[in-house]
Write an enzyme that holds these catalytic residues in place. Structure first.
Site, PDB file in Angstrom:
ATOM      1  CD  GLU A  82      50.812  43.982  26.047  1.00 39.79           C
ATOM      2  OE1 GLU A  82      51.210  42.802  26.056  1.00 39.79           O
ATOM      3  OE2 GLU A  82      49.607  44.281  26.040  1.00 39.79           O
ATOM      4  CB  THR A 132      62.730  44.296  33.295  1.00 43.20           C
ATOM      5  OG1 THR A 132      63.595  43.238  32.895  1.00 43.20           O
ATOM      6  CG2 THR A 132      62.645  45.271  32.126  1.00 43.20           C
ATOM      7  CG  ASP A 133      67.301  41.643  34.705  1.00 39.21           C
ATOM      8  OD1 ASP A 133      66.317  41.526  33.937  1.00 39.21           O
ATOM      9  OD2 ASP A 133      67.943  40.655  35.131  1.00 39.21           O
ATOM     10  CD  GLU A 134      64.172  40.707  29.911  1.00 36.65           C
ATOM     11  OE1 GLU A 134      64.024  40.850  28.692  1.00 36.65           O
ATOM     12  OE2 GLU A 134      63.559  39.849  30.574  1.00 36.65           O
ATOM     13  CE1 TYR A 158      58.774  43.904  29.370  1.00 30.82           C
ATOM     14  CE2 TYR A 158      60.888  42.764  29.496  1.00 30.82           C
ATOM     15  CZ  TYR A 158      59.782  43.326  30.123  1.00 30.82           C
ATOM     16  OH  TYR A 158      59.694  43.312  31.503  1.00 30.82           O
ATOM     17  CB  SER A 161      58.723  49.415  25.292  1.00 33.12           C
ATOM     18  OG  SER A 161      58.584  48.153  25.901  1.00 33.12           O
ATOM     19  CE  LYS A 162      58.951  47.570  32.433  1.00 32.67           C
ATOM     20  NZ  LYS A 162      57.652  47.775  33.182  1.00 32.67           N
ATOM     21  CB  ILE A 214      65.814  24.150  24.654  1.00 35.93           C
ATOM     22  CG1 ILE A 214      65.366  23.112  25.693  1.00 35.93           C
ATOM     23  CG2 ILE A 214      67.045  24.923  25.098  1.00 35.93           C
ATOM     24  CD1 ILE A 214      65.212  23.638  27.079  1.00 35.93           C
ATOM     25  N   GLY A 289      68.072  38.115  18.488  1.00 38.93           N
ATOM     26  CA  GLY A 289      68.617  39.094  19.442  1.00 38.93           C
ATOM     27  C   GLY A 289      68.645  38.611  20.877  1.00 38.93           C
TER      28      GLY A 289
HETATM   29  P1  NAD Z   1      51.993  40.292  33.239  1.00 39.95           P
HETATM   30  O1  NAD Z   1      52.098  40.342  31.753  1.00 39.95           O
HETATM   31  O2  NAD Z   1      51.743  38.987  33.915  1.00 39.95           O
HETATM   32  O3  NAD Z   1      50.807  41.265  33.720  1.00 39.95           O
HETATM   33  C1  NAD Z   1      50.649  42.557  33.200  1.00 39.95           C
HETATM   34  C2  NAD Z   1      49.305  43.097  33.695  1.00 39.95           C
HETATM   35  O4  NAD Z   1      49.177  44.445  33.203  1.00 39.95           O
HETATM   36  C3  NAD Z   1      48.088  42.315  33.148  1.00 39.95           C
HETATM   37  O5  NAD Z   1      47.158  42.089  34.185  1.00 39.95           O
HETATM   38  C4  NAD Z   1      47.510  43.239  32.092  1.00 39.95           C
HETATM   39  O6  NAD Z   1      46.105  43.114  31.916  1.00 39.95           O
HETATM   40  C5  NAD Z   1      47.882  44.613  32.640  1.00 39.95           C
HETATM   41  N1  NAD Z   1      47.957  45.613  31.576  1.00 39.95           N
HETATM   42  C6  NAD Z   1      48.624  45.513  30.393  1.00 39.95           C
HETATM   43  N2  NAD Z   1      48.424  46.606  29.645  1.00 39.95           N
HETATM   44  C7  NAD Z   1      47.643  47.447  30.380  1.00 39.95           C
HETATM   45  C8  NAD Z   1      47.103  48.744  30.162  1.00 39.95           C
HETATM   46  N3  NAD Z   1      47.327  49.397  29.002  1.00 39.95           N
HETATM   47  N4  NAD Z   1      46.349  49.315  31.131  1.00 39.95           N
HETATM   48  C9  NAD Z   1      46.105  48.649  32.294  1.00 39.95           C
HETATM   49  N5  NAD Z   1      46.566  47.405  32.552  1.00 39.95           N
HETATM   50  C10 NAD Z   1      47.328  46.822  31.610  1.00 39.95           C
HETATM   51  O7  NAD Z   1      53.300  40.994  33.774  1.00 39.95           O
HETATM   52  P2  NAD Z   1      54.189  40.629  35.064  1.00 39.95           P
HETATM   53  O8  NAD Z   1      55.102  39.521  34.727  1.00 39.95           O
HETATM   54  O9  NAD Z   1      53.311  40.549  36.252  1.00 39.95           O
HETATM   55  O10 NAD Z   1      55.093  41.952  35.157  1.00 39.95           O
HETATM   56  C11 NAD Z   1      54.640  43.090  35.900  1.00 39.95           C
HETATM   57  C12 NAD Z   1      55.681  44.189  35.786  1.00 39.95           C
HETATM   58  O11 NAD Z   1      56.929  43.732  36.301  1.00 39.95           O
HETATM   59  C13 NAD Z   1      55.949  44.637  34.351  1.00 39.95           C
HETATM   60  O12 NAD Z   1      56.096  46.032  34.348  1.00 39.95           O
HETATM   61  C14 NAD Z   1      57.244  43.950  33.983  1.00 39.95           C
HETATM   62  O13 NAD Z   1      57.969  44.702  33.025  1.00 39.95           O
HETATM   63  C15 NAD Z   1      57.942  43.919  35.327  1.00 39.95           C
HETATM   64  N6  NAD Z   1      58.901  42.814  35.507  1.00 39.95           N
HETATM   65  C16 NAD Z   1      58.536  41.530  35.254  1.00 39.95           C
HETATM   66  C17 NAD Z   1      59.438  40.494  35.474  1.00 39.95           C
HETATM   67  C18 NAD Z   1      59.068  39.042  35.233  1.00 39.95           C
HETATM   68  O14 NAD Z   1      59.931  38.168  35.331  1.00 39.95           O
HETATM   69  N7  NAD Z   1      57.817  38.726  34.953  1.00 39.95           N
HETATM   70  C19 NAD Z   1      60.721  40.779  35.955  1.00 39.95           C
HETATM   71  C20 NAD Z   1      61.064  42.117  36.222  1.00 39.95           C
HETATM   72  C21 NAD Z   1      60.141  43.117  36.004  1.00 39.95           C
HETATM   73  P1  TYD Z   2      61.215  34.223  29.362  1.00 40.02           P
HETATM   74  O1  TYD Z   2      60.542  33.474  30.461  1.00 40.02           O
HETATM   75  O2  TYD Z   2      60.426  34.561  28.137  1.00 40.02           O
HETATM   76  O3  TYD Z   2      61.842  35.527  30.026  1.00 40.02           O
HETATM   77  P2  TYD Z   2      62.904  36.608  29.399  1.00 40.02           P
HETATM   78  O4  TYD Z   2      62.990  36.438  27.951  1.00 40.02           O
HETATM   79  O5  TYD Z   2      62.230  37.894  29.781  1.00 40.02           O
HETATM   80  O6  TYD Z   2      64.182  36.361  30.117  1.00 40.02           O
HETATM   81  O7  TYD Z   2      62.473  33.381  28.888  1.00 40.02           O
HETATM   82  C1  TYD Z   2      63.484  33.010  29.821  1.00 40.02           C
HETATM   83  C2  TYD Z   2      64.587  32.326  29.042  1.00 40.02           C
HETATM   84  O8  TYD Z   2      64.070  31.093  28.519  1.00 40.02           O
HETATM   85  C3  TYD Z   2      65.058  33.119  27.837  1.00 40.02           C
HETATM   86  O9  TYD Z   2      66.463  32.943  27.694  1.00 40.02           O
HETATM   87  C4  TYD Z   2      64.328  32.479  26.668  1.00 40.02           C
HETATM   88  C5  TYD Z   2      64.200  31.022  27.094  1.00 40.02           C
HETATM   89  N1  TYD Z   2      63.000  30.315  26.568  1.00 40.02           N
HETATM   90  C6  TYD Z   2      63.147  29.091  25.915  1.00 40.02           C
HETATM   91  O10 TYD Z   2      64.272  28.564  25.757  1.00 40.02           O
HETATM   92  N2  TYD Z   2      62.022  28.460  25.456  1.00 40.02           N
HETATM   93  C7  TYD Z   2      60.784  28.987  25.589  1.00 40.02           C
HETATM   94  O11 TYD Z   2      59.788  28.389  25.111  1.00 40.02           O
HETATM   95  C8  TYD Z   2      60.650  30.244  26.282  1.00 40.02           C
HETATM   96  C9  TYD Z   2      59.286  30.883  26.481  1.00 40.02           C
HETATM   97  C10 TYD Z   2      61.792  30.873  26.769  1.00 40.02           C
END
Ligand code: NAD
Ligand code: TYD
Length: 351
Positions: A82, A132-134, A158, A161-162, A214, A289
């Site tokens: 998630e 993630t860096d978060e 989020y 949990s990561k 925003i 937060g």
């Molecule tokens: P996403 O939400 O687009 O995709 C997640 C995928 O995981 C989906 O296809 C979903 O169906 C599947 N999934 C969720 N729960 C599941 C379960 N219980 N069993 C099997 N499949 C399941 O996520 P994303 O943005 O592609 O991120 C992928 C990974 O990279 C994550 O672990 C995320 O924490 C990490 N990440 C994401 C970002 C970003 O900017 N998106 C940055 C750094 C790291």
């Molecule tokens: P997001 O794409 O949800 O990634 P993350 O929270 O994991 O960094 O959000 C990126 C930045 O944009 C974050 O500072 C929250 C901000 N944001 C908005 O200002 N408006 C929005 O509708 C969303 C989805 C994010």
């Protein structure tokens, strides 16, 4: 072959498409198909004999045992999670379940498989946990960037949990000697990202004539990385990373959210001369937060494994806008179903 989890999501699907385009080795994709998944994303490889799909939940130990025994991967790249901070604020337990319990379950199934492998295969086996860096929390304006020695200080359900999943992954190397590596990447953007995240949300809202919300003052900073560069970094870690190590991945592209949205408005206006999308910008109640700044020092990955991003923010964003303009059917597809409920839940209550 390699096994990828979460391959129907944003980064996992880009990873699989890039992998199959550049390598001969087969991939099996294990995904339960949550709201964030769009199997149509991988339609172009459905008939490729090197690609297989298994619908299964990473929290289901029996299902993981079956899938791993069937495909006998030489490596596992774990994306399934998630992944959206705002959703974690509304419903943290799904995040604890999938990200912590799911990762632990997958690690357990992988350990049982790995332990039974002949020695040479066990030594060559790899498990890459994508994070993630978060997990490192938030930075002040003048703080040094995150690096591999930064303290874990997650602030959202989020990121907490990561962080939990990262700790379990780390423990599997230190306790059992399993060849696990963890990658912590900054914010990604690019084709096929679900329009709940900042960049795709702003593109699809702008094109639909909707408001561009925003949070707070819009001065929060993220270090943006084009998804293809994240995928190449993970492939490089899989190929040559050292087991037990953490690798930080970033884009060297720190931008304030408001600047990102203004840049997007300007790019979109190139395709609709005379149109001023900035008029759609609205300021809404901040995220609780809300982390102020993320920034990544990726010098370890660069010096050890020779990786650096190939796209600049300008070139990556241009490609991304082009993809969303060319793929309105994909957007319409993912906006059907529960998307409307989510938009109402997250934005309806914001002033
Ligand atoms: P996403 O939400 O687009 O995709 C997640 C995928 O995981 C989906 O296809 C979903 O169906 C599947 N999934 C969720 N729960 C599941 C379960 N219980 N069993 C099997 N499949 C399941 O996520 P994303 O943005 O592609 O991120 C992928 C990974 O990279 C994550 O672990 C995320 O924490 C990490 N990440 C994401 C970002 C970003 O900017 N998106 C940055 C750094 C790291
Ligand atoms: P997001 O794409 O949800 O990634 P993350 O929270 O994991 O960094 O959000 C990126 C930045 O944009 C974050 O500072 C929250 C901000 N944001 C908005 O200002 N408006 C929005 O509708 C969303 C989805 C994010």
């Amino acid at each position: 072959m390699i096994l990828v989890t979460g391959g129907c999501g944003f980064i996992g699907s880009n990873f699989i498409l890039d992998w199959l385009a550049t390598r001969a080795e087969p991939v099996v994709n294990v995904d339960v198909l949550t709201y964030a998944a769009n199997p149509a994303t991988l339609a172009s490889v459905n008939d490729d004999s090197r690609y297989a799909f298994e619908r299964a939940d990473i929290c289901d130990r029996d299902a993981m045992d079956v899938v791993i025994a069937k495909h006998k991967p030489r490596a596992i790249v774990h994306f399934a999670a998630e992944s959206h901070v705002d959703r974690s604020i509304h419903g943290p337990m799904d995040f604890v379940r999938t990200n912590v319990m799911g990762t632990a379950t997958l690690l357990e199934a992988s350990r049982a498989y790995w332990k039974a492998l002949p020695e040479a295969q066990a030594t060559a086996f790899r498990f890459v946990h994508v994070s993630t860096d978060e997990v490192f929390g938030t930075l002040g304006a003048n703080d040094p960037k995150f690096n591999e020695l930064s303290q874990y200080q997650p602030n959202s359900p989020y990121s907490a949990s990561k962080a939990g999943s990262d700790h379990v992954a780390r423990a599997y190397f230190h306790t059992y000697g399993m060849p696990v590596m963890v990658t912590n990447c900054s914010n990604n953007y690019g084709p096929r990202q679900f329009p709940e995240k900042l960049i795709p949300l702003m593109i699809v809202n702008a094109l639909a004539g909707k408001s561009l919300p925003i949070y707070g003052d819009g001065q929060q900073i993220r270090d943006w990385l084009y998804v293809g560069d994240h995928c190449s970094a993970i492939a490089r870690v899989l190929e040559a990373g050292r087991p037990g190590e953490l690798y930080l991945i970033g884009g060297d592209a720190e931008k304030a959210n408001l600047d990102v949205v203004h840049t997007l408005c300007a790019l979109l206006a190139k395709h609709a001369p005379g149109k001023d999308y900035t008029k759609q910008i609205t300021y809404v109640t901040d995220r609780p937060g809300h982390d102020r700044r993320y920034a990544i020092d990726f010098s370890k990955l660069q010096s050890e494994l020779g990786w650096r991003p190939t796209e600049s923010f300008a070139t990556g964003l241009e490609k991304t806008v082009r993809w969303y303009l060319d793929n309105s059917a994909w957007v319409a597809d993912v906006q059907s179903g529960e998307y409307k409920t989510w938009v109402e839940k997250n934005y309806g209550a914001r002033a």
